[in-house]
Structure formats: structure tokens, C-alpha cells
Scaffold this motif. Structure first.
Motif, short mmCIF file in Angstrom:
data_model
loop_
_atom_site.label_atom_id
_atom_site.label_comp_id
_atom_site.label_asym_id
_atom_site.label_seq_id
_atom_site.Cartn_x
_atom_site.Cartn_y
_atom_site.Cartn_z
N ILE A 1 -2.71 9.19 -15.79
CA ILE A 1 -2.30 7.95 -16.45
C ILE A 1 -1.39 8.29 -17.63
O ILE A 1 -0.34 7.70 -17.81
N SER B 1 1.76 2.09 -3.55
CA SER B 1 0.66 2.28 -4.49
C SER B 1 0.59 3.72 -4.97
O SER B 1 0.72 4.65 -4.21
N GLN B 2 0.41 3.85 -6.26
CA GLN B 2 0.33 5.19 -6.81
C GLN B 2 -1.13 5.52 -7.10
O GLN B 2 -1.84 4.73 -7.67
N ALA B 3 -1.54 6.65 -6.67
CA ALA B 3 -2.92 7.04 -6.96
C ALA B 3 -3.01 7.58 -8.37
O ALA B 3 -2.60 8.69 -8.66
N ILE B 4 -3.50 6.73 -9.24
CA ILE B 4 -3.65 7.16 -10.63
C ILE B 4 -5.14 7.17 -10.92
O ILE B 4 -5.69 6.18 -11.36
N ASN B 5 -5.78 8.24 -10.63
CA ASN B 5 -7.23 8.22 -10.73
C ASN B 5 -7.80 9.00 -11.90
O ASN B 5 -8.98 8.95 -12.17
N HIS C 1 0.81 -1.21 0.00
CA HIS C 1 0.00 0.00 0.00
C HIS C 1 0.84 1.25 0.00
O HIS C 1 0.43 2.30 -0.46
N GLU D 1 -4.99 -1.69 -14.80
CA GLU D 1 -4.63 -2.36 -13.54
C GLU D 1 -3.28 -3.04 -13.65
O GLU D 1 -2.47 -2.99 -12.73
N PRO E 1 -5.38 1.88 -3.21
CA PRO E 1 -5.96 3.06 -3.86
C PRO E 1 -5.45 3.33 -5.27
O PRO E 1 -5.75 4.38 -5.83
N LYS E 2 -4.74 2.43 -5.86
CA LYS E 2 -4.11 2.73 -7.16
C LYS E 2 -5.13 3.18 -8.21
O LYS E 2 -4.93 4.15 -8.93
N LEU E 3 -6.23 2.46 -8.31
CA LEU E 3 -7.27 2.76 -9.31
C LEU E 3 -8.64 2.62 -8.65
O LEU E 3 -8.78 1.87 -7.68
N PRO E 4 -9.67 3.30 -9.18
CA PRO E 4 -11.00 3.23 -8.55
C PRO E 4 -11.73 1.93 -8.87
O PRO E 4 -12.81 1.94 -9.46
#
Lengths: 465, 476
Positions: A28, A19-23, A16, A382, B68-71
Motif C-alpha cells: 500500500i 484489480s491490483q492485489a494490495i494485501n 477483475h 478501498e 482480490p484488491k483487498l482482503p
């Protein structure tokens, strides 16, 4: 090796954290880095979550590079690259890769080819030195090649016991008609004798030295140190003169239904494929194609699934696709049923497609598919290796990456009328190859459909091995 | 989109699956985690996987792993029921029920489950094995609340509507034909299970015998559903872009009022115990089955071990050393050598909750005799155990296990499926880490000893398929 065993717990603890927040799509897109290593374009996505790497080396040519008498040579020059070098036997080569748990694989299509290598970053340098040694020094020992070809031969001869596999192979060739793309990239039984060490080596040299290459890479930033090995040991380089395959293919016209039966012994289930070749001018709207094939036969709620499985229990699964490369494509519907219900299955599919063609589809039905495709968008990212595969295909077909990032907007714009028209154009029964593979006993039953679909052509599967 | 659902028991030949089958052990079923004191277990900050574990007052175990990487989210529901729980005459009931779970419940009626889920962009599937039934979804996080509601709905209010029951029965016959009747490999696997676990629940076919499937009634299935689809017989794993504290409230809202089963323990006692799983296998026997393969295929099955004991881990390593990859002993000697006898060979260690089977499978090279191949392999066992297991081959197997483990953990679904299985098999979602230590500690001599004990001193059954054999009832 002890060191590796300790890495796993560390990795899992820190999953965790890394983990990269790529939202968002912009983020991206920002994650893609473009580099140039000795003239070779590199597409890189940094991923610090795992001490692993994935690399794909793309070549802008494939089986279409083969001249007369060379069928299947390209695929074998790639797949047999581990057959031996002057210094190492096949067993030693395999042992080296397998010892570290690294994966080495290749793929050849008519238009392009790839080599993929993945593994743990701690073994990266060793793995790539080994890979470079194969690329440059594989000598395809005659004795080993003979053994591998013998295995392949027996595998083809036993394909009759695998109805789905046999149906895929025979249907593909038949449905691609007289185009340059119909011949199987892996060749046929009669081609196998032509694969000599010299020809195989020469073919690999052609790809390494004459063909345009591109690298797709993901992993922690330490993987960027591969530049040195790839340019020095693999001697990868790129120039503006590098070859890119492009074909002048005359438009193939399909304007009638072809009805084909392939008998096999002792099958109590029938394989059905319905599809056709798509010309370059028929594959311009990829998102529309994705939506049309998803609506017709994607998922458990597709039109065909509901009509064939849910309502009638005729099959366990049915799916449809429109697949396209740079200059050609193919469409298909794939399913199976018991011997007694093959005619009904064909008719239900025909009725389903015809009904869409005639009555169109409702806005609500379209929304079901389009919203589903839009909702599934994040899953494209993903896995970084799958993400890179999509970028590779876009590069290959010369489309901008924005096609991927603007996917949602593009899909949302498609209208119900367009989807219905597309299904009619691509899957309309007036121009399909209807392909049935099953027990000899069903032939008489199939003949009852000839009024609708034309003469039944009975084909011996052995021609396609 | 590849359509796989629903899937009957699979032949666990894929290395990855073999790894995670054997990565887990422990006989403790999740029902033993049930607390009937009506209190919520506080989440424990355990080391290892980033998971929070809860047990609801009705016994439902919930594992939540944020990423939290992707929704997106993966949602796994495991029921501790499989083919082993079916009584005589009802083979295939568990798998049939798995199909029917997609056919409508009280709130989300026929067609609603798939429709809503796919419209959201999600995908769903399920599989049934001898020991468990697992449902899974990969969904956008925005659909999570509906997902929880839908899963809770079908856990307590399944319709089992008559029309879809009959329609789905036909579908299962098609699946059976595809996986087994028209597949020599499928036939071999069914026969292997039937013979090696003769007279035990594991000898029954998970997809079901034809006669049983035809005779199965809706009422029988409803009873089966009520018996086993209860919260104290289930484990939920959710991995993805979630806040565990919020998600557990959601889960409690939808699941907590589902009543637990008081009779579950008694029911499970009926289908457990050493005697029930004591096989009547007749080692030394050979069986020939007609199938469409023009070149003979075979399996040679030995007594295996149940999940979770040390010997099962050693057998994993042994199988990997002997047959994993082109450089392995069996492939080099029997497939790639100058005097190759086979087109293919593999060695599998299939561990179940109460027993196991260790088996070779292969296809002979045309022109060789099956009897000769069998004798050659049997005569080779001593050499195999003495010469293939060394420091390097042992380390190679351990490295391969690690590489596979990394691969599994790269996706939400990989994490969810790993923790849910570990929780079932061990009562500890983190047990995968301990298993790595178990593998790490295995020595050359341990592997050699198990090799000799199993192959040299052990007895086997031998089953083959070929299109030259006469057609008999065995082939269907």
C-alpha cells in the motif's frame, strides 16, 4: 458521447483484470508516488481500474485567514467560484461541468481549504481547463452573489425546522467557547452583506498565489498529463515562501459543567449534545482517541449504545467522537430522545462515563474495540479518494504516513487503563457543555437537573444564525 | 461512525438512488427463480459483471463476485418482502422485523450478531422499502465463514425475545419521530405516498402507523417472519476477495438445509395483482399539513410508472433534464433566475414494483404565495416540455447516468448492492448493462412526449406543509 456509452461494458468486463492485489501495508505504501509540479507537491496513487480521476487541491490556510469584518469570506470565495467570469455566466459554467458528469466541490475549515474535482478521464482536459478558468477568472458578479446569499439566508432562517442541523450548528459554536475556531466558517446572517466581488476575488487570489498548496490525485497514469494544465492554465506554483497557517492559541481551560437549553417550537423529540473544546496539548494521541471514542460510542456494540438504546430503548442512535485538526480538537456525544425521557438520557450517559472513569474497563472490552479497529483497517484503502483524504490530513497535521501504516501495531499497544483514563479526561461530566435543544415545554423538567449540572442557561438559537 | 440502522423507507431523491431504482425494472420476483427439482444450477459464465450465480435446491439465489484488491468482502441479503406485504393493522411490521433480526437467533443469541461482527472489524446495517428488505455487511474476509453462519442462523432461527421486542418498539418510535414527525420533508413524503397510492399497499407507511406499531405482537411478527424469511424468497450477493467455488460450498453448508416455503407463492398471490395496486387517488385535490417549517414546502405528485417499463426510463431522463444540477431547467428558472419563486425544487421519479409516482418537491422563496407558485409551475408545463428537452440536455442526462454508474461500481458494496437489486428486479444481475442501452436509445421526442403526457395532460395532487397551518391529525 457514443464513445463513453461503450466504455461501461468494457469496464465491467475488465474489473477483475485490472484489480491490483494490495494485501500488505508495504505494498500500500509503495503505491503512493510523490511528484513535484512547478514547486507544488503532488501525492499520486495510480488506479487503472476505472477511466476516472479524483483530484483534491489542498491549501494550507482556511477561515483563520480572515481579518475583522471578513467572517465567512473564505468559504464564500470557494463556494461561489462558479458564479461567473467575464466570458461565462453561472448557468454556462454549471452547464459545462454538469454536461460531462464532472463534480466540482470545495471545503473550508478554519485551518485549511480544499477544492475537489472528479470525473471521467476522457473529459479530464476540458474539465480542468474549465476549473482553471474559474480559479483565475471568477469575478463573482454582484447580482449572482446577491441571489446566492439570499438563498443561504433563507436556508439559515428555516433551519429551525431541522432540529438536528440546528443543534449541530449552535452546539459547535457554543462548545468551542471563546477560541478562534468557534465562529462558523460559513459566516452568519449579519456577515453576508460584506461579501463584495472585489473581496471575494482578492481572497481567492491570496489562496492561489500566497498559500502553500498540495495536490492529491488518483486515476490511471494518463491523469499525470494534468501537470501541464495545472501549471500553465491554473498557474499553480509553489515556493518555500508559501504561507502555512499556524496559530498561537492560549490554552483554554474548561473546569466546570455548562448546562444549556435551546428552545424550539413544536418538537416532540429532543436533541442532546455533550462535548467540549480540546486544546492542542490534548490531541497528541490520535489512535488512543480513536479507540476511546469508538469504545464509548462507535458502532452498535459501543458502551453507550448498549446502555442507552439496547437496554433502555431511549434513542434510535447515539455516537461519540474525538476530532482533531492540527492545533485544536473537539469531542462530542450526539443523540436524541423523546421529550419525556431527556433527563433520564442525560443521567444514563453520565452514569456510563462515570462508571468507566471509576471502575475502568476490562481487557476483554478493550479487545472488542481494538480488534474491531484492527480488523477494519483494510477498509481505509478501498476507495483511493478516501485513502488520499487520510494522507491529506496527515500532511496537514505534519504527521508521517507511517502513522497510517503502523496503525494496527499502535492500536494493539493501547492498554485498558489508558482508554478508561482517556474517556475520563475527555468526556468526564465535570467539564462538559451539556446542550439540549427541544420544545419549550421541557424546560421545567430540565431544571430538575440543575443541582447536578449547574444553572440552566436558556439560549436563543437565532443568535447563532 | 454514523448509525443508520435500521432504516425505514427513504425518500428516493438522491440522484444515485433514483438511478439505481430505475436502473432496474421487471416485475418478476426472485421467488420465480426457485427450482423445486432439487438440483443445483451450474454457474453460467455470463458476460458483464464478473459474477457466478447459483440457485440452491431450496431456492436460495447466490451471486458471487470476486475482487482480490483487498482482503475484504461485502455481503448482501435481500428478502423479497416490504411494506406492501403488510395487511391492514400491521403497518411497520416489516421494518420492525428488520430491527429484530439483530436481536438474536438460536446459535448466535442476543447481542452476539453485532458483537462478533464489530469485533472482527466489520460493519452492518439494513433497510426496508415498500418492496424489499436488505441486510448488508462489510467485513474482513477472515470473518466470512462466521458471517455465513450468522446470516443462515437468523434466517431460520430468529428468537424474537420479548424483552428486546419491547425495547426495540421504543427505539422505532424514536426513529419515527426523527425521520417523519420532526421533519417537514418526512411528513410531506408520508402524505404523498398515502394520497397518491390511496387504498393500496403502497399507501401504507413503511415505518408504520403509530397505533399499529403499538399494537403489533410478537406472534404476529413471528408469523410474518416464517412466511417471508425463507430461502426461496431471498437473494444473497457476496463481492470481494473470494473464490466463488469455495464460497458456494460454504454457503451450501450453512444454508442448504433451511427448508423452502411451499406456501410462499400462494401468499404472494394474495398481495399482488393489478386490482390491489389500483389507487383511489383523488387527483386535483390539495392538502395542507402543519409542520415546523417557517417557509412553505410542497410536493406536487403525478401518476408514475412501475419499475422496468420503457416509460419509467424515459421519466428518469425527464427528471434529470428538468432538475438535476444547477444548470437544469427548473433550478435555473425557479431558483436562480432574477425572478426566482423558490429556494429549492427537484423532480423525482420513484418507481416501485407495481406502480410509481412522479413528483416535484420544493420550498417557496419567502414572500411568494404558494398558490401563485403552484399556478406558475402548472402554466409552465407546456414550455417546460417544449423548450428544456433538446439534444444537449438529453446527452447531459445520459452522461450523468454514466458517471453515477462508475461511482457505484468502485466498491465491493456498490457491486453487491447493484447485482442483488438487478437480480430481484429483473431476475438478471447483469441487467444494469442492458439498461444503459435503454437509456442510450431514448430520443428527444420520446422524452418530450412523456413530458406532455405526464405533466401537460396529466393531473396531480398538491400537498404543502407550513407552520402557519392549523395543527390537524394530518400532521402526525
Amino acid at each position: 458521447m457514443k464513445k463513453v456509452l461503450f466504455l461501461i461494458p468494457l469496464l465491467i468486463f475488465s474489473n477483475h483484470v485490472f484489480s491490483q492485489a494490495i494485501n500488505t501495508s508495504s505494498k500500500i505504501e509503495d503505491s503512493i508516488k510523490r511528484l513535484n509540479w512547478n514547486g507544488v507537491d503532488v501525492v499520486y496513487i495510480e488506479d487503472n481500474r476505472f477511466p476516472t480521476f479524483d483530484l483534491t487541491l489542498y491549501f494550507a490556510d482556511g477561515a483563520l485567514s480572515e481579518s475583522s469584518g471578513e467572517n465567512g469570506l473564505t468559504e464564500h470565495s470557494f463556494s461561489l467560484i462558479d458564479s461567473g467570469t467575464d466570458k461565462l455566466s453561472q448557468a454556462e459554467i454549471l452547464d459545462q461541468f454538469e454536461f460531462t458528469g464532472s463534480e466540482f466541490s470545495s471545503s473550508v475549515t478554519h485551518e485549511y481549504s480544499t477544492i475537489s474535482i472528479s470525473g471521467l478521464t476522457k473529459d479530464m482536459n476540458t474539465t480542468f481547463s474549465q476549473a482553471c478558468s474559474l480559479l483565475r477568472n471568477a469575478n463573482y458578479p454582484e447580482k449572482v452573489i446577491k441571489k446566492e446569499i439570499d438563498l443561504e439566508r433563507e436556508s439559515l432562517l428555516t433551519l429551525v425546522a431541522s432540529p438536528q442541523g440546528l443543534a449541530e450548528r449552535v452546539f459547535r459554536e457554543i462548545s468551542m467557547g471563546q477560541t478562534p475556531y468557534s465562529y462558523p466558517v460559513s459566516g452568519k446572517l449579519n456577515d453576508f452583506a460584506s461579501y463584495t466581488p472585489t473581496k471575494l476575488r482578492s481572497k481567492m487570489n491570496y489562496f492561489l498565489d500566497k498559500v502553500k498548496k498540495r495536490i492529491y490525485l488518483t486515476g490511471p497514469s494518463s491523469v499525470l498529463s494534468l501537470e501541464k494544465i495545472l501549471t500553465k492554465e491554473c498557474q499553480l506554483k509553489g515556493t518555500s515562501q508559501d504561507f502555512v497557517r499556524s496559530m498561537e492559541v492560549p490554552v483554554s481551560k474548561t473546569n466546570k459543567t455548562t448546562f444549556i437549553f435551546v428552545p424550539v417550537p413544536d418538537a416532540n423529540q429532543v436533541q442532546l449534545r455533550i462535548g467540549r473544546f480540546l486544546n492542542a496539548n490534548e490531541i497528541q494521541y490520535r489512535n488512543l482517541d480513536a479507540l476511546a471514542s469508538d469504545f464509548l460510542g462507535g458502532g452498535f456494540t459501543s458502551k453507550l449504545m448498549r446502555e442507552v438504546r439496547t437496554k433502555r430503548g431511549l434513542t434510535y442512535s447515539i455516537g461519540s467522537f474525538i476530532a482533531s485538526q492540527k492545533q485544536y480538537g473537539r469531542s462530542g456525544i450526539s443523540t436524541f430522545t423523546k421529550n419525556e425521557t431527556i433527563n433520564r438520557l442525560i443521567e444514563v450517559i453520565d452514569e456510563t462515563v462515570s462508571k468507566i472513569a471509576k471502575n475502568g474497563i476490562s481487557k476483554e472490552d478493550l479487545e472488542h474495540s481494538s480488534e474491531g479497529m484492527i480488523g477494519s483497517y483494510p477498509f481505509k484503502f478501498e476507495s483511493n479518494s478516501a485513502f488520499l483524504s487520510q494522507l491529506l490530513l496527515l500532511d496537514h497535521i505534519a504527521r508521517p504516513y507511517s502513522d497510517l501504516f503502523e496503525f494496527k501495531e499502535s492500536v494493539a499497544k493501547v492498554t485498558a487503563k489508558e482508554v478508561a483514563q482517556r474517556i475520563k479526561d475527555v468526556y468526564g461530566f465535570d467539564k462538559q457543555i451539556i446542550f439540549v435543544l427541544g420544545d419549550k415545554s421541557i424546560e421545567s423538567s430540565l431544571r430538575k437537573l440543575t443541582k447536578k449540572y449547574g444553572n440552566l442557561e436558556v439560549v436563543d438559537y437565532k443568535k447563532y444564525l | 461512525m454514523q448509525l443508520l440502522r435500521p432504516i425505514a423507507v427513504k425518500e428516493k431523491r438522491l440522484l444515485k438512488w433514483l438511478l439505481f431504482i430505475s436502473l432496474c425494472g421487471v416485475i418478476q420476483s426472485c421467488s420465480t427463480l426457485y427450482h423445486d427439482k432439487h438440483k443445483i444450477e451450474e454457474p453460467t459464465a455470463q458476460k458483464g459483471f464478473n459474477v457466478k450465480k447459483y440457485v440452491l435446491k431450496n431456492g436460495l439465489t447466490v451471486l458471487i463476485s470476486p475482487n482480490p484488491k483487498l482482503p475484504i468482502v461485502s455481503y448482501y441479503t435481500l428478502f423479497d418482502v416490504g411494506g406492501r406485504d403488510e395487511g391492514p393493522g400491521t403497518t411497520g411490521a416489516t421494518h420492525f422485523l428488520e430491527h429484530m433480526m439483530f436481536k438474536g437467533a438460536k446459535k448466535y443469541g442476543p447481542g452476539q450478531f453485532d458483537t462478533q461482527l464489530e469485533k472482527s472489524g466489520g460493519v452492518t446495517n439494513a433497510f426496508t422499502t415498500n418492496d424489499m428488505t436488505v441486510y448488508y455487511q462489510n467485513i474482513p474476509v477472515s470473518f466470512l465463514e462466521t458471517m455465513v453462519d450468522m446470516e443462515a442462523d437468523r434466517m431460520q432461527n430468529l428468537l424474537l425475545e420479548n424483552n428486546s421486542f419491547e425495547s426495540e418498539r421504543k427505539v422505532i418510535f424514536e426513529e419515527r419521530k426523527m425521520r417523519y414527525e420532526n421533519s417537514p420533508d418526512g411528513l410531506l413524503f408520508l402524505a404523498l405516498m398515502k394520497k397518491i397510492f390511496a387504498g393500496t399497499p403502497y399507501g401504507q407507511s413503511v415505518i408504520g402507523d403509530e397505533a399499529d406499531l403499538k399494537a403489533l405482537t410478537r406472534d404476529q411478527m413471528m408469523t410474518f417472519f416464517k412466511n417471508y424469511y425463507v430461502p426461496n424468497n431471498a437473494i444473497l450477493a457476496i463481492a470481494g476477495d473470494v473464490d466463488p467455488d469455495k464460497v458456494i460450498e460454504l454457503v451450501k453448508k450453512h444454508y442448504e438445509n433451511i427448508p423452502f416455503s411451499k406456501s410462499l407463492s400462494a401468499l404472494k398471490k394474495e398481495s399482488s395483482g393489478l386490482e390491489i395496486f389500483k389507487s383511489k387517488v383523488e387527483f386535483g385535490k390539495e392538502y395542507k399539513i402543519y409542520a415546523t417549517n417557517p417557509i412553505p414546502k410542497f410536493v406536487m405528485g403525478f401518476q408514475g410508472e412501475k419499475i422496468g417499463i420503457k416509460k419509467a426510463y424515459v421519466m428518469d431522463i425527464l427528471a434529470m433534464i428538468l432538475s438535476n444540477g444547477g444548470s437544469s431547467y427548473l433550478i435555473q428558472k425557479y431558483v436562480k433566475s432574477d425572478k426566482a419563486l423558490l429556494n429549492d425544487i427537484s423532480l423525482s421519479n420513484f418507481n416501485l414494483m407495481q406502480s410509481g409516482v412522479f413528483y416535484f418537491s420544493g420550498e417557496i422563496k419567502d414572500g411568494n404565495s404558494l398558490d401563485e407558485v403552484k399556478k406558475t409551475i402548472e402554466n409552465d408545463f407546456t414550455d417546460m416540455c417544449d423548450n428544456s428537452i433538446n439534444k444537449r440536455s438529453l446527452q447531459k442526462a445520459k452522461n450523468q447516468i454514466l458517471a453515477q454508474a462508475y461511482h457505484q461500481l468502485k466498491s465491493n458494496s456498490g457491486i453487491a448492492s447493484t447485482i442483488v437489486r438487478n437480480e430481484k428486479w429483473y431476475g438478471d444481475y447483469n441487467f444494469g448493462l442492458k439498461e444503459l442501452d435503454i437509456y442510450k436509445a431514448i430520443t428527444e421526442s420520446e422524452v418530450q412526449n412523456i413530458c406532455r403526457e405526464t405533466l401537460v395532460a396529466g393531473k396531480s395532487i398538491f400537498i404543502s406543509t407550513w407552520d402557519k397551518y392549523p395543527k390537524t391529525v394530518e400532521s402526525k
